[in-house]
Design a protein around this motif. Structure first.
Motif, PDB file in Angstrom:
ATOM      1  N   SER A  14      39.323   3.138  51.122  1.00  0.00           N
ATOM      2  CA  SER A  14      38.967   3.394  49.727  1.00  0.00           C
ATOM      3  C   SER A  14      37.450   3.560  49.579  1.00  0.00           C
ATOM      4  O   SER A  14      36.675   2.801  50.156  1.00  0.00           O
ATOM      5  N   ILE A  15      37.061   4.539  48.797  1.00  0.00           N
ATOM      6  CA  ILE A  15      35.632   4.752  48.537  1.00  0.00           C
ATOM      7  C   ILE A  15      35.272   4.418  47.097  1.00  0.00           C
ATOM      8  O   ILE A  15      34.120   4.548  46.693  1.00  0.00           O
ATOM      9  N   GLY A  16      36.264   3.981  46.315  1.00  0.00           N
ATOM     10  CA  GLY A  16      35.970   3.579  44.947  1.00  0.00           C
ATOM     11  C   GLY A  16      35.667   4.761  44.034  1.00  0.00           C
ATOM     12  O   GLY A  16      35.866   5.926  44.391  1.00  0.00           O
ATOM     13  N   MET A  17      35.153   4.458  42.855  1.00  0.00           N
ATOM     14  CA  MET A  17      34.901   5.470  41.825  1.00  0.00           C
ATOM     15  C   MET A  17      33.413   5.746  41.623  1.00  0.00           C
ATOM     16  O   MET A  17      33.019   6.361  40.638  1.00  0.00           O
ATOM     17  N   HIS A  18      32.590   5.296  42.566  1.00  0.00           N
ATOM     18  CA  HIS A  18      31.141   5.402  42.355  1.00  0.00           C
ATOM     19  C   HIS A  18      30.663   6.842  42.223  1.00  0.00           C
ATOM     20  O   HIS A  18      29.800   7.136  41.395  1.00  0.00           O
ATOM     21  N   MET A  19      31.206   7.760  43.021  1.00  0.00           N
ATOM     22  CA  MET A  19      30.788   9.152  42.919  1.00  0.00           C
ATOM     23  C   MET A  19      31.175   9.731  41.565  1.00  0.00           C
ATOM     24  O   MET A  19      30.400  10.465  40.930  1.00  0.00           O
ATOM     25  N   GLY A  20      32.379   9.387  41.095  1.00  0.00           N
ATOM     26  CA  GLY A  20      32.801   9.853  39.779  1.00  0.00           C
ATOM     27  C   GLY A  20      31.896   9.323  38.673  1.00  0.00           C
ATOM     28  O   GLY A  20      31.549  10.049  37.734  1.00  0.00           O
ATOM     29  N   TYR A  21      31.509   8.048  38.796  1.00  0.00           N
ATOM     30  CA  TYR A  21      30.610   7.472  37.802  1.00  0.00           C
ATOM     31  C   TYR A  21      29.245   8.158  37.840  1.00  0.00           C
ATOM     32  O   TYR A  21      28.613   8.369  36.789  1.00  0.00           O
ATOM     33  N   ALA A  22      28.774   8.512  39.042  1.00  0.00           N
ATOM     34  CA  ALA A  22      27.490   9.202  39.154  1.00  0.00           C
ATOM     35  C   ALA A  22      27.542  10.542  38.427  1.00  0.00           C
ATOM     36  O   ALA A  22      26.632  10.889  37.657  1.00  0.00           O
ATOM     37  N   ILE A  23      28.613  11.283  38.641  1.00  0.00           N
ATOM     38  CA  ILE A  23      28.762  12.590  37.981  1.00  0.00           C
ATOM     39  C   ILE A  23      28.831  12.415  36.465  1.00  0.00           C
ATOM     40  O   ILE A  23      28.250  13.203  35.702  1.00  0.00           O
ATOM     41  N   GLN A  24      29.539  11.363  36.018  1.00  0.00           N
ATOM     42  CA  GLN A  24      29.620  11.114  34.576  1.00  0.00           C
ATOM     43  C   GLN A  24      28.252  10.856  33.973  1.00  0.00           C
ATOM     44  O   GLN A  24      27.932  11.398  32.907  1.00  0.00           O
ATOM     45  N   TRP A  25      27.442  10.041  34.634  1.00  0.00           N
ATOM     46  CA  TRP A  25      26.094   9.767  34.108  1.00  0.00           C
ATOM     47  C   TRP A  25      25.267  11.044  34.021  1.00  0.00           C
ATOM     48  O   TRP A  25      24.521  11.253  33.048  1.00  0.00           O
ATOM     49  N   TRP A  26      25.389  11.912  35.029  1.00  0.00           N
ATOM     50  CA  TRP A  26      24.607  13.148  35.003  1.00  0.00           C
ATOM     51  C   TRP A  26      25.124  14.107  33.937  1.00  0.00           C
ATOM     52  O   TRP A  26      24.349  14.854  33.332  1.00  0.00           O
ATOM     53  N   LEU A  27      26.437  14.095  33.696  1.00  0.00           N
ATOM     54  CA  LEU A  27      26.980  14.910  32.608  1.00  0.00           C
ATOM     55  C   LEU A  27      26.483  14.394  31.261  1.00  0.00           C
ATOM     56  O   LEU A  27      26.141  15.191  30.375  1.00  0.00           O
ATOM     57  N   PHE A  28      26.449  13.069  31.119  1.00  0.00           N
ATOM     58  CA  PHE A  28      25.918  12.496  29.884  1.00  0.00           C
ATOM     59  C   PHE A  28      24.458  12.915  29.688  1.00  0.00           C
ATOM     60  O   PHE A  28      24.026  13.190  28.565  1.00  0.00           O
ATOM     61  N   THR A  29      23.705  12.963  30.799  1.00  0.00           N
ATOM     62  CA  THR A  29      22.306  13.375  30.726  1.00  0.00           C
ATOM     63  C   THR A  29      22.190  14.798  30.185  1.00  0.00           C
ATOM     64  O   THR A  29      21.353  15.092  29.327  1.00  0.00           O
ATOM     65  N   ALA A  30      23.055  15.683  30.699  1.00  0.00           N
ATOM     66  CA  ALA A  30      23.022  17.076  30.239  1.00  0.00           C
ATOM     67  C   ALA A  30      23.466  17.205  28.793  1.00  0.00           C
ATOM     68  O   ALA A  30      23.023  18.115  28.071  1.00  0.00           O
ATOM     69  N   MET A  31      24.326  16.290  28.340  1.00  0.00           N
ATOM     70  CA  MET A  31      24.829  16.368  26.968  1.00  0.00           C
ATOM     71  C   MET A  31      23.781  15.934  25.944  1.00  0.00           C
ATOM     72  O   MET A  31      23.877  16.330  24.771  1.00  0.00           O
TER      73      MET A  31
END
Length: 274
Positions: free
Chosen positions: A218-235
């Motif tokens: 398992s690699i967890g959800m950390h990469m998904g969370y990283a992408i979410q933060w960057w999407l929030f930044t763009a928003m």
């Protein structure tokens, strides 16, 4: 019509937006680095589990700290169990992830007189937590154990708080340094302990439930969370622009309405005049 951007409300809103963007970018990189560490740790565990077994004495010694690069390294040890100094580690979870019981910790005395702690596996807690539980007997005579090398447990690393005043032969932390105080001087345990995987010759009779290999897939959800933060930044700038345009549209509408109302009043007055 953009002079409203100089108002206190809009200055504060713009400053908040400018502050949020670098913060969210940093949070994204924080999650990315956690993902990278998780992947690297999984590769390390996988490589160590597949590696050819080596004698535990070649990787550790009394008082030594097991380095992270040796985490779950496959090791062997040959000797005789010292069941007189066997203990149990309290509040340990079984392989099903739900049942709470004990881990059975038995020193294995090596040929040179030193010892290594062996976690022989899990047993149920029973009904009386104040008494030393009945433990399946360790194999007698000389045995060779194969298992996974683990570092000594500490409160900082595990979150388990060490406690005094426990019932006899019960411990909270599996720690060679702490257990050395209760072992004969000649049996100085090497640093760390072995998480048992197999015994030769194979023991007869019931034995503690072996601890399963660690999950290293398992690699967890950390990469998904990283992408979410960057999407929030763009928003953030997108949302700022949308709010500005809406505010401008509302102000223009209000101005036009005021102008129409102003033009209608003289006309109404003229009609009303005799």
């Amino acid at each position: 019509m953009y002079r409203f951007l100089l108002s206190r409300q809009w200055v504060i809103l713009t400053l908040i937006a400018l502050l949020l963007m670098p913060v969210m970018v940093k949070l994204g990189y924080w999650q990315l680095h956690r993902h990278e560490r998780r992947v690297a740790n999984n590769h390390l565990i996988s490589d160590n589990l597949r590696a050819k077994a080596v004698p535990v004495e070649s990787l550790t010694r009394p008082g030594a700290v097991v380095p992270k690069r040796q985490l779950y390294r496959t090791v062997t040890a040959t000797g005789r169990y010292d069941t007189a100094h066997e203990v149990v580690a309290r509040q340990r979870t079984a392989g099903d992830g739900d049942s709470i019981g004990y881990h059975v910790i038995t020193p294995l005395v090596l040929a040179d007189g030193r010892s290594v702690l062996v976690n022989r596996g899990w047993i149920a807690a029973g009904t009386d937590l104040t008494k030393f539980p009945k433990i399946p007997a360790a194999p007698s005579g000389e045995v060779t154990v194969t298992g996974r090398l683990r570092p000594d447990e500490t409160t900082a690393a595990t979150g388990i708080r060490n406690r005094s005043g426990l019932p006899d032969r019960m411990i909270m932390l599996i720690n060679s340094g702490l257990m050395a105080k209760d072992l004969p001087a000649a049996e100085r345990p090497v640093g760390g302990y072995i998480e048992l995987a197999a015994t030769t010759p194979k023991p007869s009779g019931r034995q503690p439930q072996l601890i399963p290999e660690p999950d290293h897939s398992s690699i967890g959800m950390h990469m998904g969370y990283a992408i979410q933060w960057w999407l929030f930044t763009a928003m953030v700038p997108v949302g700022w622009v949308i709010l500005v345009r809406r505010e401008r549209r509302e102000r223009l509408a209000a101005r036009d309405a005021a102008a129409e109302d102003g033009a209608a009043r003289p006309a109404a007055a003229a009609v009303a005049s005799p």
